[in-house]
Design a protein around this motif. Structure first.
Motif, PDB file in Angstrom:
ATOM      1  N   LEU A  44     -38.079   7.574  11.525  1.00 17.01           N
ATOM      2  CA  LEU A  44     -36.988   7.324  12.462  1.00 17.01           C
ATOM      3  C   LEU A  44     -35.751   8.098  12.037  1.00 17.01           C
ATOM      4  O   LEU A  44     -35.331   8.042  10.880  1.00 17.01           O
ATOM      5  CB  LEU A  44     -36.693   5.819  12.495  1.00 17.01           C
ATOM      6  N   ALA A  45     -35.165   8.831  12.983  1.00 11.68           N
ATOM      7  CA  ALA A  45     -33.943   9.584  12.708  1.00 11.68           C
ATOM      8  C   ALA A  45     -33.036   9.538  13.930  1.00 11.68           C
ATOM      9  O   ALA A  45     -33.476   9.803  15.052  1.00 11.68           O
ATOM     10  CB  ALA A  45     -34.265  11.033  12.344  1.00 11.68           C
ATOM     11  N   VAL A  46     -31.778   9.184  13.705  1.00  8.97           N
ATOM     12  CA  VAL A  46     -30.797   9.170  14.792  1.00  8.97           C
ATOM     13  C   VAL A  46     -29.497   9.771  14.279  1.00  8.97           C
ATOM     14  O   VAL A  46     -29.241   9.820  13.074  1.00  8.97           O
ATOM     15  CB  VAL A  46     -30.520   7.740  15.323  1.00  8.97           C
ATOM     16  N   ILE A  47     -28.695  10.230  15.203  1.00 15.61           N
ATOM     17  CA  ILE A  47     -27.334  10.668  14.882  1.00 15.61           C
ATOM     18  C   ILE A  47     -26.386   9.681  15.535  1.00 15.61           C
ATOM     19  O   ILE A  47     -26.525   9.355  16.724  1.00 15.61           O
ATOM     20  CB  ILE A  47     -27.070  12.096  15.388  1.00 15.61           C
ATOM     21  N   LEU A 139     -36.007   1.859   3.819  1.00 13.51           N
ATOM     22  CA  LEU A 139     -35.171   2.593   2.886  1.00 13.51           C
ATOM     23  C   LEU A 139     -34.303   3.498   3.748  1.00 13.51           C
ATOM     24  O   LEU A 139     -34.805   4.410   4.422  1.00 13.51           O
ATOM     25  CB  LEU A 139     -36.013   3.421   1.908  1.00 13.51           C
ATOM     26  N   VAL A 140     -33.006   3.237   3.750  1.00 14.84           N
ATOM     27  CA  VAL A 140     -32.071   3.896   4.663  1.00 14.84           C
ATOM     28  C   VAL A 140     -31.348   5.033   3.943  1.00 14.84           C
ATOM     29  O   VAL A 140     -30.888   4.868   2.814  1.00 14.84           O
ATOM     30  CB  VAL A 140     -31.038   2.871   5.183  1.00 14.84           C
ATOM     31  N   ASN A 141     -31.252   6.178   4.622  1.00 15.23           N
ATOM     32  CA  ASN A 141     -30.503   7.315   4.089  1.00 15.23           C
ATOM     33  C   ASN A 141     -29.462   7.729   5.120  1.00 15.23           C
ATOM     34  O   ASN A 141     -29.797   7.961   6.287  1.00 15.23           O
ATOM     35  CB  ASN A 141     -31.452   8.485   3.792  1.00 15.23           C
ATOM     36  N   LEU A 154     -26.006  11.322  10.119  1.00 15.61           N
ATOM     37  CA  LEU A 154     -27.456  11.369  10.320  1.00 15.61           C
ATOM     38  C   LEU A 154     -28.050  10.157   9.608  1.00 15.61           C
ATOM     39  O   LEU A 154     -27.898   9.998   8.400  1.00 15.61           O
ATOM     40  CB  LEU A 154     -28.035  12.662   9.749  1.00 15.61           C
ATOM     41  N   PHE A 155     -28.703   9.304  10.367  1.00 14.40           N
ATOM     42  CA  PHE A 155     -29.256   8.047   9.852  1.00 14.40           C
ATOM     43  C   PHE A 155     -30.772   8.145   9.907  1.00 14.40           C
ATOM     44  O   PHE A 155     -31.359   8.266  10.991  1.00 14.40           O
ATOM     45  CB  PHE A 155     -28.751   6.889  10.722  1.00 14.40           C
ATOM     46  N   THR A 156     -31.423   8.147   8.751  1.00 12.44           N
ATOM     47  CA  THR A 156     -32.880   8.206   8.710  1.00 12.44           C
ATOM     48  C   THR A 156     -33.415   7.041   7.894  1.00 12.44           C
ATOM     49  O   THR A 156     -32.734   6.522   7.006  1.00 12.44           O
ATOM     50  CB  THR A 156     -33.377   9.525   8.091  1.00 12.44           C
ATOM     51  N   VAL A 157     -34.635   6.629   8.193  1.00 19.88           N
ATOM     52  CA  VAL A 157     -35.223   5.512   7.455  1.00 19.88           C
ATOM     53  C   VAL A 157     -36.671   5.810   7.086  1.00 19.88           C
ATOM     54  O   VAL A 157     -37.357   6.575   7.771  1.00 19.88           O
ATOM     55  CB  VAL A 157     -35.189   4.186   8.262  1.00 19.88           C
ATOM     56  N   LYS A 158     -37.097   5.198   6.001  1.00 19.66           N
ATOM     57  CA  LYS A 158     -38.500   5.211   5.616  1.00 19.66           C
ATOM     58  C   LYS A 158     -38.971   3.763   5.597  1.00 19.66           C
ATOM     59  O   LYS A 158     -38.320   2.899   4.995  1.00 19.66           O
ATOM     60  CB  LYS A 158     -38.664   5.839   4.229  1.00 19.66           C
ATOM     61  N   ASP A 159     -40.070   3.488   6.275  1.00 18.43           N
ATOM     62  CA  ASP A 159     -40.612   2.130   6.310  1.00 18.43           C
ATOM     63  C   ASP A 159     -41.256   1.824   4.951  1.00 18.43           C
ATOM     64  O   ASP A 159     -42.219   2.468   4.552  1.00 18.43           O
ATOM     65  CB  ASP A 159     -41.639   2.007   7.422  1.00 18.43           C
TER      66      ASP A 159
END
Length: 387
Positions: A44-47, A139-141, A154-159
Motif C-alpha cells: 500500500l502506498a499513498v501520497i 509497519l509504516v514508513n 509518501l505513506f507506505t506500509v508493509k503488512d
C-alpha cells in the motif's frame, strides 16, 4: 463549522477544500513517472497532503481500502480510508482523537510533518468492515516529498500481521507451554520418589492441574486461530448464571495466580438462565480474571467477580482496584498489544473481544479510573441470535 473551531487531542483538524484535493490529485495523476513509481511499490502506498488527506494512491492501496472509485478515496485520511473504528470519534476525523495519540500511523505522519524527515513505526489499526472488526498490523514508513513547490508525505506500509502472529505463537508455545510441560515433568519425577500418601495425593492434584492448564492453553490457541479464520464453531446451550459462577470459582480459587490474593465471587440473588457457549464464555471471562490477578500485587487487593442481568442481557464483571494508565487504556484489545515487556504477548484481551463479540454476539467493555478502580464487563444476550 470552521476548521479552526474543531477540537483535537493530537494532530491538526484542518482539511483541504475539494478544489485543493482535485488540484493535487491532477498534479500527480498527470505525471506518468509518479504513477509508475507508486505502482512499482508492492505494498500500500499513498501520497497525502499538508492536512493528511489522500491525493494519490496505487492499486494496492485501493485493494486494501476496499475502494475502487477514485472519488470515494480522495480527501480521506488513512484511518478514514481503512474505516478505523476511532476515525469518527471526533468531528475533525482521523488523527484528532485520544486514541490517535497512541496510533503508530498517526505518530509517523505527525513526526515527518513536523521534522521533515522520514520515520518508521509499527501501527495497529482496528477497522470495521460490514459490521465486523478486522485487525491490521502494519509497519509504516513516512517520507517527506516536495513536488511543484508543495510539501507532501509518501505513506507506505508493509503488512506484518503474519510476523506478529508468529511471534505470539513462539511466545506461547516456546515459553508458556514449555514452562507448563516442564512443570509436569518435574511433578512426575517427584511423584516417583514420594512414599508419603498425603504428599503423593497433593502431587497428583498438582499434576492434574498442570495437565489441564497445558491442554487449555493449546485448545485456546486453536480456537483463536479458528476464530480469526471464521471457522470457530459454537455450542449454544442454556446456562444458569449461578452454576456458571460456581464453575468460575472452582477453576480460579486455587489457581496459581490467586495465591495470596483476595478473590471474591459474588452470586446474584436470583438464578437466571441465558443461551451461550459455556466453554468459550468461561475461557473469555477467565482471561479477564487472570489479567486482574496479575495486576494485583498486594495481599489486600481485592479481585471481585459478580453478575447481574436485565430482560435482554446478562453481565459478568471482573473488578480490581488498580487503575490502568490512560495511554494503555487507549490501546487495549489491539492484537499483539501487551502491558508486559516480553515480546509476543498480548492475545488475551484481543481474543476475548474477538470471541465474545463476533461469536457469542455479546460485547466487552471496561472502565478504569480512581473512583471505580478497573471493571471489565462481558455482556451476553439472554437469547442467542446466530444472525
Amino acid at each position: 463549522m470552521d476548521n479552526l473551531e474543531l477540537k483535537t487531542y493530537f494532530d491538526t483538524p484542518e482539511r483541504s477544500s475539494a478544489e485543493e484535493i482535485i488540484r493535487d490529485y491532477l498534479l500527480f495523476h498527470l505525471n506518468p513517472i509518479i504513477t509508475q513509481i507508486l505502482e512499482g511499490i508492492p505494498e500500500l502506498a499513498v501520497i497525502i497532503n499538508k492536512n493528511r488527506q489522500i491525493v494519490a494512491f496505487n492499486k494496492k492501496a485501493a485493494e486494501v481500502f476496499h475502494i475502487s472509485e477514485t472519488e470515494k478515496l480522495l480527501g480521506n485520511r488513512i484511518g478514514e480510508a481503512l474505516n478505523c473504528i476511532y476515525s469518527k470519534e471526533m468531528e475533525a476525523g482521523c488523527g484528532t482523537s485520544k486514541y490517535c495519540c497512541e496510533c503508530g500511523a498517526a505518530k509517523a505522519i505527525k513526526f515527518t510533518d513536523d521534522n521533515k524527515i522520514n520515520t518508521v513505526e509499527e501501527s495497529k489499526i482496528i477497522a470495521n468492515l460490514n459490521g465486523k472488526e478486522f485487525y491490521y498490523e502494519f509497519l509504516v514508513n513516512t517520507q517527506p516529498i516536495k513536488f511543484k513547490d508543495s510539501e507532501f508525505i509518501l505513506f507506505t506500509v508493509k503488512d506484518i500481521s503474519s510476523q506478529k502472529r508468529k511471534e505470539a505463537l513462539e511466545r506461547i508455545f516456546f515459553h508458556d507451554i514449555l514452562n507448563t510441560a516442564s512443570a509436569i515433568e518435574g511433578i512426575a519425577k517427584l511423584l516417583s520418589k514420594v512414599d508419603n500418601e498425603e504428599e503423593s495425593n497433593e502431587l497428583i492434584r498438582a499434576l492434574n492441574e498442570a495437565s489441564n492448564q497445558l491442554l487449555n492453553e493449546i485448545i485456546s490457541q486453536r480456537d483463536l486461530r479458528n476464530a480469526e479464520d471464521g471457522k470457530l464453531n459454537v455450542d449454544i446451550k442454556i446456562i444458569s448464571t449461578i452454576d456458571f459462577l460456581k464453575a468460575v470459582e472452582e477453576v480460579y480459587k486455587n489457581h496459581e495466580l490467586a495465591k495470596n490474593k483476595n478473590l471474591i465471587v459474588e452470586y446474584p440473588s436470583e438464578c437466571n438462565e441465558f443461551e451461550c457457549d459455556r466453554t468459550l464464555l468461561l475461557r473469555s471471562l477467565g482471561n479477564l480474571i487472570k489479567n486482574a490477578l496479575e495486576a494485583s500485587d498486594e495481599k489486600d487487593d481485592i479481585i471481585k467477580i459478580y453478575s447481574y442481568c436485565n430482560h435482554e442481557y446478562v453481565y459478568f464483571n471482573v473488578y480490581n482496584n488498580k487503575v490502568i494508565p490512560e495511554n494503555i487504556q487507549l490501546q487495549l484489545f489491539q492484537r499483539s498489544f501487551s502491558t508486559k515487556s516480553t515480546k509476543g504477548r498480548g492475545l488475551g484481551l484481543y481474543s476475548v473481544k474477538l470471541i465474545v463479540e463476533q461469536y457469542l454476539k455479546g460485547k466487552v467493555t471496561f472502565v478504569s479510573n480512581d473512583a471505580l478502580g478497573t471493571i471489565f464487563t462481558i455482556q451476553i444476550p439472554i437469547k442467542f441470535n446466530a444472525n
